[in-house]
Design a protein around this motif. Structure first.
Motif, PDB file in Angstrom:
ATOM      1  N   ASN A  45      48.920  84.827  29.309  1.00 53.79           N
ATOM      2  CA  ASN A  45      49.103  84.287  30.657  1.00 53.79           C
ATOM      3  C   ASN A  45      48.719  82.804  30.729  1.00 53.79           C
ATOM      4  OD1 ASN A  45      49.906  84.460  33.312  1.00 53.79           O
ATOM      5  ND2 ASN A  45      47.893  85.098  34.049  1.00 53.79           N
ATOM      6  N   PRO A  46      49.349  81.967  29.899  1.00 58.15           N
ATOM      7  CA  PRO A  46      48.961  80.550  29.834  1.00 58.15           C
ATOM      8  C   PRO A  46      49.459  79.749  31.042  1.00 58.15           C
ATOM      9  CG  PRO A  46      50.886  80.923  28.492  1.00 58.15           C
ATOM     10  CD  PRO A  46      50.469  82.268  29.010  1.00 58.15           C
ATOM     11  N   ARG A  47      48.765  78.659  31.288  1.00 61.64           N
ATOM     12  CA  ARG A  47      49.205  77.718  32.330  1.00 61.64           C
ATOM     13  C   ARG A  47      50.494  77.030  31.905  1.00 61.64           C
ATOM     14  NH1 ARG A  47      45.608  72.636  34.514  1.00 61.64           N
ATOM     15  NH2 ARG A  47      47.174  71.801  35.912  1.00 61.64           N
ATOM     16  N   GLN A  80      53.219  65.185  32.250  1.00 65.02           N
ATOM     17  CA  GLN A  80      51.944  65.228  31.534  1.00 65.02           C
ATOM     18  C   GLN A  80      52.110  64.786  30.075  1.00 65.02           C
ATOM     19  OE1 GLN A  80      49.157  65.839  33.418  1.00 65.02           O
ATOM     20  NE2 GLN A  80      50.727  65.937  34.999  1.00 65.02           N
ATOM     21  N   LEU A  81      53.150  65.280  29.430  1.00 66.21           N
ATOM     22  CA  LEU A  81      53.400  64.895  28.031  1.00 66.21           C
ATOM     23  C   LEU A  81      53.768  63.418  27.920  1.00 66.21           C
ATOM     24  CD1 LEU A  81      55.354  68.065  26.891  1.00 66.21           C
ATOM     25  CD2 LEU A  81      53.169  67.271  25.937  1.00 66.21           C
ATOM     26  N   THR A 170      49.312  62.698  20.657  1.00 68.12           N
ATOM     27  CA  THR A 170      49.827  62.948  22.007  1.00 68.12           C
ATOM     28  C   THR A 170      49.424  64.339  22.487  1.00 68.12           C
ATOM     29  OG1 THR A 170      51.648  61.410  21.748  1.00 68.12           O
ATOM     30  CG2 THR A 170      51.939  63.145  23.382  1.00 68.12           C
ATOM     31  N   LEU A 171      49.492  65.324  21.606  1.00 63.15           N
ATOM     32  CA  LEU A 171      49.107  66.681  21.999  1.00 63.15           C
ATOM     33  C   LEU A 171      47.615  66.773  22.311  1.00 63.15           C
ATOM     34  CD1 LEU A 171      51.317  68.701  19.507  1.00 63.15           C
ATOM     35  CD2 LEU A 171      51.625  68.489  21.986  1.00 63.15           C
ATOM     36  N   VAL A 172      46.790  66.041  21.555  1.00 61.81           N
ATOM     37  CA  VAL A 172      45.356  66.016  21.837  1.00 61.81           C
ATOM     38  C   VAL A 172      45.104  65.342  23.185  1.00 61.81           C
ATOM     39  CG1 VAL A 172      43.133  65.031  21.094  1.00 61.81           C
ATOM     40  CG2 VAL A 172      44.650  66.130  19.422  1.00 61.81           C
ATOM     41  N   LEU A 178      44.650  67.837  30.528  1.00 61.07           N
ATOM     42  CA  LEU A 178      44.629  69.125  31.252  1.00 61.07           C
ATOM     43  C   LEU A 178      43.190  69.583  31.488  1.00 61.07           C
ATOM     44  CD1 LEU A 178      47.465  71.305  29.685  1.00 61.07           C
ATOM     45  CD2 LEU A 178      47.498  70.020  31.815  1.00 61.07           C
ATOM     46  N   ALA A 179      42.328  69.392  30.493  1.00 65.95           N
ATOM     47  CA  ALA A 179      40.932  69.796  30.618  1.00 65.95           C
ATOM     48  C   ALA A 179      40.255  69.012  31.735  1.00 65.95           C
ATOM     49  CB  ALA A 179      40.191  69.605  29.300  1.00 65.95           C
TER      50      ALA A 179
END
Length: 182
Positions: A45-47, A80-81, A170-172, A178-179
């Motif tokens: 159930n990910p965001r 966001q990306l 970029t992913l980090v 998000l955090a």
């Protein structure tokens, strides 16, 4: 074939979600694996779901090493990306997920889907993403095709020649963003 159990053109396999897939190109095996991984990801159930893969040579042809191709069903996730990529300098470029490509993978005689588009050489990266989208029910999903940016051929001066690690930064940055929102 390495064994009698190896996939061959014309085989029909069943994905984790029950959809059947006609295998017309045995070299397009990565998307079969990703399909099941995307189905499995929903059990948490990910965001948002973001997958990255060197999925198609077509992405390297389309964008080269200039940017990662991003296919997404979510404007929010794209923003966001993209914001994270601006911070890191690892460019991303939004690619289309038109129904035109979806029809190419869903118009299949033997199964629910075909693992390559109807016109296999046309829009290869787009039809691969359309195929993957058939296994996503999350409202925020992005597929990053990193085939063009996975190696550095001396075009990016701050990276050594060879495997680039792009778009890891970029992913980090995206994950950290998000955090901070939570």
């Amino acid at each position: 074939m390495p064994s009698g159990k190896a996939n061959k053109p014309g085989d029909v396999v069943t994905a984790k979600n029950g959809k059947t897939i006609q295998v017309d190109n045995t070299d397009a095996e990565g998307r079969l694996i990703l399909a099941d991984a995307l189905c499995y990801a929903h059990s948490f159930n990910p965001r948002a779901i973001v997958n990255a893969a060197t999925l198609t040579g077509a992405m390297d042809v389309a964008l080269g090493s200039a940017a990662t191709g991003v296919f997404t069903n979510s404007d929010w996730l794209w923003e966001q990306l993209h914001k994270a990529s601006v911070v890191t300098g690892d460019r991303v470029w939004r690619m289309p997920l038109f129904q035109h490509y979806t029809r190419q993978v869903t118009d299949c005689q033997l199964a629910d889907l075909n693992n390559v588009g109807k016109y296999s050489r046309s829009g290869g990266a787009c039809t691969a993403a359309a195929f993957l989208r058939e296994f996503v029910t999350a409202p925020h999903w992005a597929h990053l095709d990193i085939a063009g940016v996975m190696t550095n051929k001396d075009e990016v001066p701050y990276l050594k020649k060879g495997m680039s690690g792009r778009p890891t930064r970029t992913l980090v940055e995206f994950t950290a963003g998000l955090a901070n929102q939570a």
